[in-house]
Design a protein around this motif. Structure first.
Motif, PDB file in Angstrom:
ATOM      1  N   ALA A  76       0.832  -1.209   0.000  1.00 47.81           N
ATOM      2  CA  ALA A  76       0.000   0.000   0.000  1.00 47.81           C
ATOM      3  C   ALA A  76       0.865   1.256   0.000  1.00 47.81           C
ATOM      4  O   ALA A  76       0.542   2.246  -0.666  1.00 47.81           O
ATOM      5  CB  ALA A  76      -0.928  -0.007   1.215  1.00 47.81           C
ATOM      6  N   ILE A  77       1.960   1.228   0.750  1.00 45.06           N
ATOM      7  CA  ILE A  77       2.879   2.374   0.756  1.00 45.06           C
ATOM      8  C   ILE A  77       3.498   2.562  -0.623  1.00 45.06           C
ATOM      9  O   ILE A  77       3.590   3.682  -1.143  1.00 45.06           O
ATOM     10  CB  ILE A  77       3.978   2.166   1.813  1.00 45.06           C
ATOM     11  CG1 ILE A  77       3.362   2.141   3.217  1.00 45.06           C
ATOM     12  CG2 ILE A  77       5.037   3.271   1.722  1.00 45.06           C
ATOM     13  CD1 ILE A  77       4.350   1.784   4.319  1.00 45.06           C
ATOM     14  N   ARG A  78       3.906   1.447  -1.224  1.00 44.98           N
ATOM     15  CA  ARG A  78       4.527   1.511  -2.554  1.00 44.98           C
ATOM     16  C   ARG A  78       3.533   2.009  -3.597  1.00 44.98           C
ATOM     17  O   ARG A  78       3.886   2.811  -4.477  1.00 44.98           O
ATOM     18  CB  ARG A  78       5.047   0.123  -2.937  1.00 44.98           C
ATOM     19  CG  ARG A  78       5.740   0.054  -4.275  1.00 44.98           C
ATOM     20  CD  ARG A  78       7.043   0.827  -4.252  1.00 44.98           C
ATOM     21  NE  ARG A  78       7.649   0.865  -5.586  1.00 44.98           N
ATOM     22  CZ  ARG A  78       7.357   1.751  -6.525  1.00 44.98           C
ATOM     23  NH1 ARG A  78       6.465   2.702  -6.273  1.00 44.98           N
ATOM     24  NH2 ARG A  78       7.952   1.713  -7.692  1.00 44.98           N
ATOM     25  N   PHE A  83       0.944   6.166  -7.185  1.00 45.83           N
ATOM     26  CA  PHE A  83      -0.180   7.045  -7.540  1.00 45.83           C
ATOM     27  C   PHE A  83       0.239   8.506  -7.514  1.00 45.83           C
ATOM     28  O   PHE A  83      -0.177   9.308  -8.347  1.00 45.83           O
ATOM     29  CB  PHE A  83      -1.345   6.823  -6.571  1.00 45.83           C
ATOM     30  CG  PHE A  83      -2.060   5.526  -6.751  1.00 45.83           C
ATOM     31  CD1 PHE A  83      -2.443   5.083  -8.004  1.00 45.83           C
ATOM     32  CD2 PHE A  83      -2.365   4.727  -5.653  1.00 45.83           C
ATOM     33  CE1 PHE A  83      -3.113   3.878  -8.176  1.00 45.83           C
ATOM     34  CE2 PHE A  83      -3.037   3.522  -5.808  1.00 45.83           C
ATOM     35  CZ  PHE A  83      -3.407   3.098  -7.072  1.00 45.83           C
ATOM     36  N   GLN A  84       1.070   8.837  -6.538  1.00 49.26           N
ATOM     37  CA  GLN A  84       1.505  10.217  -6.413  1.00 49.26           C
ATOM     38  C   GLN A  84       2.347  10.647  -7.610  1.00 49.26           C
ATOM     39  O   GLN A  84       2.251  11.778  -8.070  1.00 49.26           O
ATOM     40  CB  GLN A  84       2.304  10.386  -5.114  1.00 49.26           C
ATOM     41  CG  GLN A  84       2.577  11.836  -4.743  1.00 49.26           C
ATOM     42  CD  GLN A  84       3.227  11.951  -3.385  1.00 49.26           C
ATOM     43  OE1 GLN A  84       3.688  10.974  -2.817  1.00 49.26           O
ATOM     44  NE2 GLN A  84       3.269  13.164  -2.851  1.00 49.26           N
ATOM     45  N   LYS A  85       3.148   9.730  -8.124  1.00 43.89           N
ATOM     46  CA  LYS A  85       4.024  10.040  -9.245  1.00 43.89           C
ATOM     47  C   LYS A  85       3.309   9.964 -10.588  1.00 43.89           C
ATOM     48  O   LYS A  85       3.540  10.771 -11.487  1.00 43.89           O
ATOM     49  CB  LYS A  85       5.219   9.085  -9.258  1.00 43.89           C
ATOM     50  CG  LYS A  85       6.216   9.322  -8.126  1.00 43.89           C
ATOM     51  CD  LYS A  85       7.390   8.354  -8.237  1.00 43.89           C
ATOM     52  CE  LYS A  85       8.417   8.615  -7.136  1.00 43.89           C
ATOM     53  NZ  LYS A  85       9.558   7.647  -7.219  1.00 43.89           N
ATOM     54  N   CYS A  92      -0.755   0.749 -11.312  1.00 47.39           N
ATOM     55  CA  CYS A  92       0.180   0.553 -10.193  1.00 47.39           C
ATOM     56  C   CYS A  92       0.065  -0.837  -9.577  1.00 47.39           C
ATOM     57  O   CYS A  92      -0.083  -0.985  -8.352  1.00 47.39           O
ATOM     58  CB  CYS A  92      -0.032   1.616  -9.111  1.00 47.39           C
ATOM     59  SG  CYS A  92       0.450   3.285  -9.615  1.00 47.39           S
ATOM     60  N   HIS A  93       0.084  -1.868 -10.406  1.00 50.11           N
ATOM     61  CA  HIS A  93       0.042  -3.239  -9.904  1.00 50.11           C
ATOM     62  C   HIS A  93       1.412  -3.627  -9.372  1.00 50.11           C
ATOM     63  O   HIS A  93       2.418  -3.541 -10.076  1.00 50.11           O
ATOM     64  CB  HIS A  93      -0.374  -4.210 -11.006  1.00 50.11           C
ATOM     65  CG  HIS A  93      -1.793  -4.007 -11.466  1.00 50.11           C
ATOM     66  ND1 HIS A  93      -2.853  -3.938 -10.594  1.00 50.11           N
ATOM     67  CD2 HIS A  93      -2.317  -3.858 -12.714  1.00 50.11           C
ATOM     68  CE1 HIS A  93      -3.976  -3.755 -11.276  1.00 50.11           C
ATOM     69  NE2 HIS A  93      -3.678  -3.689 -12.563  1.00 50.11           N
ATOM     70  N   ILE A  94       1.456  -4.055  -8.122  1.00 49.06           N
ATOM     71  CA  ILE A  94       2.714  -4.367  -7.459  1.00 49.06           C
ATOM     72  C   ILE A  94       2.608  -5.716  -6.778  1.00 49.06           C
ATOM     73  O   ILE A  94       1.635  -6.000  -6.067  1.00 49.06           O
ATOM     74  CB  ILE A  94       3.067  -3.281  -6.415  1.00 49.06           C
ATOM     75  CG1 ILE A  94       3.205  -1.917  -7.106  1.00 49.06           C
ATOM     76  CG2 ILE A  94       4.347  -3.635  -5.660  1.00 49.06           C
ATOM     77  CD1 ILE A  94       3.314  -0.756  -6.133  1.00 49.06           C
ATOM     78  N   SER A  95       3.599  -6.572  -6.989  1.00 46.33           N
ATOM     79  CA  SER A  95       3.624  -7.884  -6.343  1.00 46.33           C
ATOM     80  C   SER A  95       3.973  -7.731  -4.868  1.00 46.33           C
ATOM     81  O   SER A  95       4.833  -6.920  -4.496  1.00 46.33           O
ATOM     82  CB  SER A  95       4.655  -8.789  -7.023  1.00 46.33           C
ATOM     83  OG  SER A  95       4.806 -10.001  -6.289  1.00 46.33           O
ATOM     84  N   TYR A 245      -6.249   8.252  -1.331  1.00 45.78           N
ATOM     85  CA  TYR A 245      -5.043   8.649  -2.050  1.00 45.78           C
ATOM     86  C   TYR A 245      -4.408   9.877  -1.409  1.00 45.78           C
ATOM     87  O   TYR A 245      -3.231  10.121  -1.565  1.00 45.78           O
ATOM     88  CB  TYR A 245      -5.375   8.952  -3.497  1.00 45.78           C
ATOM     89  CG  TYR A 245      -5.843   7.751  -4.282  1.00 45.78           C
ATOM     90  CD1 TYR A 245      -6.867   7.857  -5.207  1.00 45.78           C
ATOM     91  CD2 TYR A 245      -5.263   6.514  -4.075  1.00 45.78           C
ATOM     92  CE1 TYR A 245      -7.305   6.757  -5.921  1.00 45.78           C
ATOM     93  CE2 TYR A 245      -5.695   5.404  -4.784  1.00 45.78           C
ATOM     94  CZ  TYR A 245      -6.719   5.529  -5.709  1.00 45.78           C
ATOM     95  OH  TYR A 245      -7.146   4.435  -6.415  1.00 45.78           O
ATOM     96  N   GLU A 246      -5.191  10.637  -0.684  1.00 46.36           N
ATOM     97  CA  GLU A 246      -4.673  11.845  -0.047  1.00 46.36           C
ATOM     98  C   GLU A 246      -5.240  11.938   1.373  1.00 46.36           C
ATOM     99  O   GLU A 246      -6.401  11.575   1.596  1.00 46.36           O
ATOM    100  CB  GLU A 246      -5.084  13.085  -0.856  1.00 46.36           C
ATOM    101  CG  GLU A 246      -4.486  13.119  -2.252  1.00 46.36           C
ATOM    102  CD  GLU A 246      -4.962  14.314  -3.064  1.00 46.36           C
ATOM    103  OE1 GLU A 246      -5.770  15.108  -2.513  1.00 46.36           O
ATOM    104  OE2 GLU A 246      -4.547  14.461  -4.207  1.00 46.36           O
TER     105      GLU A 246
END
Length: 408
Positions: A76-78, A83-85, A92-95, A245-246
């Protein structure tokens, strides 16, 4: 209503269990150092091994569940950073597999020096309060925003899900709530660390009242304001909800608190498993130097690093095994539901009731005996329903799941 009922059940059963720490008398009797020892002193026979099987299976399962949960918060942090960038529309799919591995590595590093980390439980408690308050604050802020549904009394309507799915999800929720009140599995081990006077059972009962009351207040608030924020689309973990997101930094801070909390919680729940296996092996290998030899080495910028060879090898293998299983089955709510269902009735209800009856030499078919046994049976039915619902959830997850490729 269900949360409050589970709280009352857990508190009352914990009172019975606290009195079973010593036998035969709850104040002056012989100490029972573990849950299995208490069952052995009061019940004996096959029930000792049944208790051990359920208790240590749940402790192992909890370690796996914590690995999954910590990785979800790290992901979630990643994702928040992504999302911010790249904007909110970015997939933003992250394993989560690399983060599970990282969490496992941290646990391995803590293995030799855990007994010195007395402050870790204090830090974990502070982290727990922190992310709970942040989650509730963000939920309240979102609930006051316009333009979204506040949900309905009946939850997700039939049509969005089938009637069968609705039933399974309700049953799964029972398992999730049961897991939230699953501390009975280590209550005896915790009580063994208390000094007397006053008697350990009195101190434990006060602690249980404070603990159950505090957690129930937080569960109630989180559940209510979380539902007000997300309505029928409330996510399994508020902090990973798509609406948050914010502000990025505050959500990231909350998820970081979750990770730090679980680092300490993992070790607390793993310690009884470590101790059980090490005691069992040492009893059968008393003459082997491997199981008793302590070693030390000097590490730059750290100092003298002391460790027991067998403990280091066994505990490292345990962490690796838990991490691999977590990577194979990263289904947060379903796994939590199964653990809650499997552990709640036997460890929170059945054994405390049976030991209390044996300790008080209560005759069968008296009013109190009938009341306790009826209560135990009702809790068994609820646990079975939760287990069926959670297993159904895992079955549905497996239909679309690819091992080691789960992404959020």
């Amino acid at each position: 209503m269900v949360l409050f009922t589970f709280a009352l059940v857990t508190y009352y059963m914990s009172l019975l269990l606290a009195d079973c720490y010593r036998s035969p008398d709850p104040v002056t009797g012989k100490r029972d150092y573990t849950y299995m020892d208490a069952v052995k002193a009061h019940l004996g026979g096959l029930q000792i091994w049944l208790c051990g099987l359920v208790q240590y299976s749940n402790l192992i399962g909890t370690a796996i569940g914590y690995t999954i949960t910590a990785s979800i918060s790290m992901v979630a942090i990643r994702r928040s950073d992504c999302f911010q960038k790249n904007g909110k529309q970015s997939p933003c799919h992250i394993s989560n597999n690399p983060y599970m591995i990282f969490f496992g590595v941290v646990q391995i590093v803590l293995i030799p020096d855990f007994n010195k980390l007395w402050w870790l439980s204090i830090v974990a408690a502070i982290m727990s309060f922190s992310y709970s308050l942040i989650g509730m604050g963000l939920s309240v802020a979102r609930a006051f925003e316009g333009g979204h549904s506040y949900g309905t009394a009946g939850g997700v309507a039939i049509g969005e899900v089938s009637e069968a799915q609705k039933v399974w999800l309700v049953f799964q929720a029972l398992g999730d709530i049961a897991f939230a009140y699953s501390f009975s599995m280590i209550l005896i081990e915790i009580q063994d660390t208390l000094k007397s006077p006053p008697p350990e059972n009195k101190s434990m009962k006060k602690s249980t009242l404070l603990g159950v009351s505090t957690t129930t207040v937080f569960y109630m608030l989180s559940g209510c304001v979380g539902y007000a924020a997300f309505g029928n689309r409330a996510p399994g973990n508020i902090l990973t909800g798509f609406g948050f997101y914010e502000p990025y930094w505050l959500v990231d801070l909350a998820n970081a608190c979750v990770v730090v909390h679980l680092v300490g919680a993992y070790q607390v729940f793993a310690q009884p498993v470590y101790a059980f296996v090490e005691h069992w092996v040492q009893e059968r290998s008393s003459n082997s130097k491997l199981f008793h030899k302590d070693c030390s080495c000097r590490i730059p910028m750290y100092g003298i690093y002391r460790f027991n060879v067998f403990q280091l090898l066994w505990r490292t293998c345990f962490v690796i095994a838990c991490t691999l299983v977590a990577m194979l089955l990263p289904f947060f709510n379903d796994i939590v539901g199964i653990l809650g269902a499997l552990g709640f009735w036997p460890l929170t209800v059945y054994f405390p009731v049976e030991m209390f009856i044996a300790q008080r030499r209560m005759r069968a078919w008296t009013r109190q005996w009938i009341a306790l046994q009826s209560f135990s049976f009702i809790c068994l039915v609820v646990s079975l329903a939760a287990l069926v619902g959670s297993i159904e959830g895992v079955i549905q997850d497996l239909k679309v799941y690819k091992p080691f490729k789960t992404q959020y």
